[in-house]
Scaffold this active site. Structure first.
Site, mmCIF file in Angstrom:
data_model
loop_
_atom_site.group_PDB
_atom_site.id
_atom_site.type_symbol
_atom_site.label_atom_id
_atom_site.label_comp_id
_atom_site.label_asym_id
_atom_site.label_seq_id
_atom_site.Cartn_x
_atom_site.Cartn_y
_atom_site.Cartn_z
ATOM 1 N N GLN B 142 -25.821 -5.722 -25.686
ATOM 2 C CA GLN B 142 -25.003 -6.925 -25.817
ATOM 3 C C GLN B 142 -25.883 -8.099 -26.223
ATOM 4 O O GLN B 142 -26.744 -8.514 -25.448
ATOM 5 C CB GLN B 142 -24.327 -7.186 -24.462
ATOM 6 N N GLY B 143 -25.684 -8.625 -27.419
ATOM 7 C CA GLY B 143 -26.535 -9.704 -27.919
ATOM 8 C C GLY B 143 -25.901 -11.066 -27.749
ATOM 9 O O GLY B 143 -25.340 -11.621 -28.701
ATOM 10 N N SER B 177 -30.683 -6.100 -22.574
ATOM 11 C CA SER B 177 -30.922 -4.832 -21.890
ATOM 12 C C SER B 177 -30.553 -3.664 -22.791
ATOM 13 O O SER B 177 -29.588 -3.749 -23.553
ATOM 14 C CB SER B 177 -30.089 -4.749 -20.614
ATOM 15 N N GLU B 260 -16.531 -7.211 -18.149
ATOM 16 C CA GLU B 260 -17.722 -7.037 -17.330
ATOM 17 C C GLU B 260 -17.385 -7.371 -15.879
ATOM 18 O O GLU B 260 -17.677 -6.622 -14.956
ATOM 19 C CB GLU B 260 -18.847 -7.956 -17.826
ATOM 20 N N GLU B 384 -25.720 -20.148 -9.744
ATOM 21 C CA GLU B 384 -25.190 -21.512 -9.848
ATOM 22 C C GLU B 384 -23.945 -21.575 -10.731
ATOM 23 O O GLU B 384 -23.019 -22.343 -10.448
ATOM 24 C CB GLU B 384 -26.271 -22.451 -10.399
#
Lengths: 290, 406
Positions: B142-143, B177, B260, B384
């Site tokens: 995933q870019g 990744s 996701e 955060e």
């Protein structure tokens, strides 16, 4: 202005019931730890009873009522009278015995890797479970009230020309408490809706719920007190009432464990709620007289 | 007959399975027990857990899942899935973690790229990629992140310049990744003739072997190189590489992220439960199960159960509305905290006299797992960002004023 609605899911009937109980309890306000307030709350209990509140038999609906009472900071002793009535209903899973075995269930969670021997097995798991659920939901209700107050105040109170809630030190602390509240509420919802809370899995859920609910009640009350600034530290503010309530309930929930911590908790509970009001005392008296 | 509370004596799966889910759970459990031993070796051996992270093991596992029809459970039948409800996918996640199965190597393909292609892809794209994604013949990455765009995707600078029948792509993606083992990447890039932050985003399907793509693995805090820098220099892609319309990239990316959060949310809970089971085993092995450690185990256990209940509530809402709710953020925050607490407890246990006698490979496993867990607060949305989402979207806290752009 309420931001947070409620912990668990609601059927329409339960939502109506919540509204009804909230209205009656709102009329008498939070229990202020004096004889006057207690009298008013006992009178409110009589009204609730007249509306059939003492005849509720299913755990999920009882949980809804307990949560609402906790949120309203309804008098502990009065709430406990209601629970005793629920416990004495003929078909209720809580049965008729004194519901004081929960600590052992909690104990199994607190010392989880020990083999659970017969002596640590609750004599009446069903009463233990019901006891823990009612008090857990009462704690959860108080936690919802505390966080709601903290959030509403943080959105409104301005310093340096902006609401204090703009600061992540405030907003993130609230967000974390909200997550913990939702976790406890989710586990509570599942525990209360389990087909049979007396299976080992059901008891584990109940014990876990009461553990989380007791803790989050204390932490939300502390945050509520802090975020209201000096006002929150005043006797007139509800924050200290929530704090006392939270510690008392947590002590009740962990009663029966053999560890020193629970003795300490009991001790704290005695000094945190006014002695005449102390439920812990009430409960001990009741137990020694039966 | 009333049984005593089992507490930590193995996972208690009590949360109201429907009869269908209960049947499915039994099937999954049986299949996992047999197949895991065949594909991944003896679960009880001390180096088993260490092996689970190895890519060849994860690749074999993905193939085994696909062969037996367990990959893409929630995918439509026409794309090789079984069109099961999400709840059954969640059950399978749970059972997989419980049985200590590895994660399939193509997790990004299965849970992010694949569903996004199903949602936005052309028939040709679906036909080309969905089958290979399921089987793991195509690994995907995933870019999204770039050196100048971490939490704030507005800072994206990779440009896919439209020219004639396609695009010329330049720029750098980072923290990607699986990029070094991937054959494809879902690439988020700015597509416009003019540069600048306001120019529209588009999603492209990038073959990692295209000329001009350079992939450099980056060594992580754990010592392993598990993500990469991907440099794109005059990479040419045809228009048919667009996923969704040109300029629709933001919407497509949000769909990817929603998937996701929705699918992984439940997997995260199952991960925590499995890791806690391992910790409990370790505590028993080290002979330290009471007192303070016991109390900590209890609290973590309660939190894991609560996470499961919350996951189910989220799943219920997701099935009803089709949109993942705020539970995803709550799950993510709880997961990262639990992973931390479980690992810290393990490291402390390993330091006790009983712990020092535990097999060396378990020390290695927990050290590696602890270090890996330190990435949890950064990946999949930083702590955060999730706290911001909860405080602003749920609690209605005021947003801080945005600093004016220069």
């Amino acid at each position: 202005m309420l931001v947070l609605t409620s912990g668990g899911a609601r059927t329409p009937e339960q939502a109506d019931l919540t509204e009804l109980v909230a209205r009656i309890t709102a009329e008498v306000g939070a229990c202020r730890l004096d004889a006057d307030s207690r009298q008013r709350h006992l009178a409110a209990l009589a009204r609730l009873r007249a509306l059939g509140m003492a005849e509720i038999t299913d755990l999920p609906t009882q949980a809804v009522v307990a949560e609402t009472l906790g949120r309203a900071l309804f008098c502990r002793a009065a709430a406990e009278e209601l629970y005793q009535e629920w416990a004495s209903l003929p078909d209720h899973p809580a049965g008729t015995g004194p519901a004081d075995d929960v600590g052992r269930t909690i104990g199994a969670l607190l010392e989880p890797c020990q083999p659970v021997t017969a002596s640590r097995t609750p004599a009446r798991p069903e009463s233990a479970a019901a006891f823990a659920l009612w008090h857990g939901f009462e704690a959860l209700g108080s936690a919802i009230g505390a966080l709601d107050d903290a959030v509403v105040h943080s959105r409104r109170r301005e310093q340096f020309g902006t609401p204090i809630g703009v600061n992540q030190a405030i907003s993130h602390r609230c967000a974390r408490l909200y997550v913990d509240l939702e976790l406890a509420a989710a586990l509570g919802e599942f525990a209360a809706s389990a087909q049979d809370v007396t299976t080992s899995a059901g008891l584990e859920a109940v014990a876990g719920f009461s553990l989380l609910a007791g803790d989050v009640a204390i932490r939300t009350a502390e945050a509520c007190l802090h975020m209201n600034g000096a006002t929150g530290f005043c006797w007139e503010h509800d924050a200290h009432l929530r704090l006392r309530r939270a510690w008392t309930i947590r002590a009740l929930l962990r009663r029966g464990t053999s560890d020193e911590a629970s003795f300490l908790l009991a001790h704290y509970a005695n000094i945190t709620e006014l002695s005449g009001e102390s439920l812990w005392q009430c409960q001990s008296d009741r137990r020694s007289s039966t | 007959v009333l049984r005593p509370p089992s507490a930590l004596s193995g996972a208690a799966y009590w949360l109201h399975d429907t009869p269908e889910q209960a049947d499915f759970r039994v099937q999954a459990r049986q299949w996992l027990a047999v197949t895991l031993a065949e594909v991944c070796g003896d679960v009880s051996s001390p180096d088993y857990d260490l092996r689970l992270e190895e890519y060849p093991v994860r690749r074999r596992w993905q193939a085994a899942l696909a062969d037996a029809g367990w990959a893409g459970l929630a995918w439509p039948v026409e794309y090789g899935g079984r069109a099961f409800p999400m709840a059954l996918q969640a059950v399978f996640h749970e059972e997989s973690s419980r049985a200590r199965a590895p994660r399939p190597l193509n997790s990004i393909g299965l849970y992010m790229a694949g569903p996004t292609i199903i949602a936005f892809g052309t028939e040709m794209q679906k036909a080309d990629h969905l089958g290979p994604i399921l089987r793991g013949d195509e690994i995907w990455c995933q870019g999204f992140s770039e050196p100048g765009a971490g939490s704030d995707l507005r800072g994206l600078r990779v440009r896919a310049q439209p020219d004639g029948d396609g695009y010329t792509i330049n720029g750098t993606k980072i923290w990607t990744s699986y990029a070094d083992v991937s054959s494809y990447c879902i690439l988020l890039a700015r597509t416009s003739v003019t540069a600048g932050e306001a120019s529209p985003l588009s999603m492209l399907l990038l073959p990692m072997d295209a000329p001009g793509v350079t992939c450099r693995p980056i060594r992580q805090a754990t010592g392993k190189a598990r993500f990469c820098e991907v440099v794109l220099e005059n990479v040419r892609l045809p228009r048919s590489a667009l996923l969704g319309a040109e300029g629709q990239g933001w919407q497509v990316a949000m769909t990817t992220i929603a998937h996701e959060r929705a699918t992984m949310g439940f997997a995260l809970q199952a991960d925590c439960a499995a890791l806690l089971d391992r910790l409990t085993d370790l505590a028993r092995e080290a002979g330290v199960t009471g007192g303070e450690i016991g109390a900590r185990l209890a609290t973590m256990r309660a939190t894991t159960s609560a996470m499961r209940a919350l996951g189910r509530i989220g799943l219920r809402a997701y099935s009803e509305t089709g949109t993942p709710g705020p539970e995803g953020s709550m799950m993510k925050l709880t997961w990262e905290q639990l992973q931390h607490d479980i690992c810290v407890c393990a490291l402390e246990l390993l330091g006790t006299p009983g712990g020092r006698r535990v097999d060396e490979r378990r020390h290695e496993y927990w050290t590696a797992t602890y270090l890996r867990s330190r990435g949890n607060t950064i990946e999949a949305g930083t702590t955060e960002m999730h706290l911001n989402a909860i405080s602003q979207r749920i609690l209605g806290m005021p947003r801080p004023p945005r600093v004016m752009e220069r």
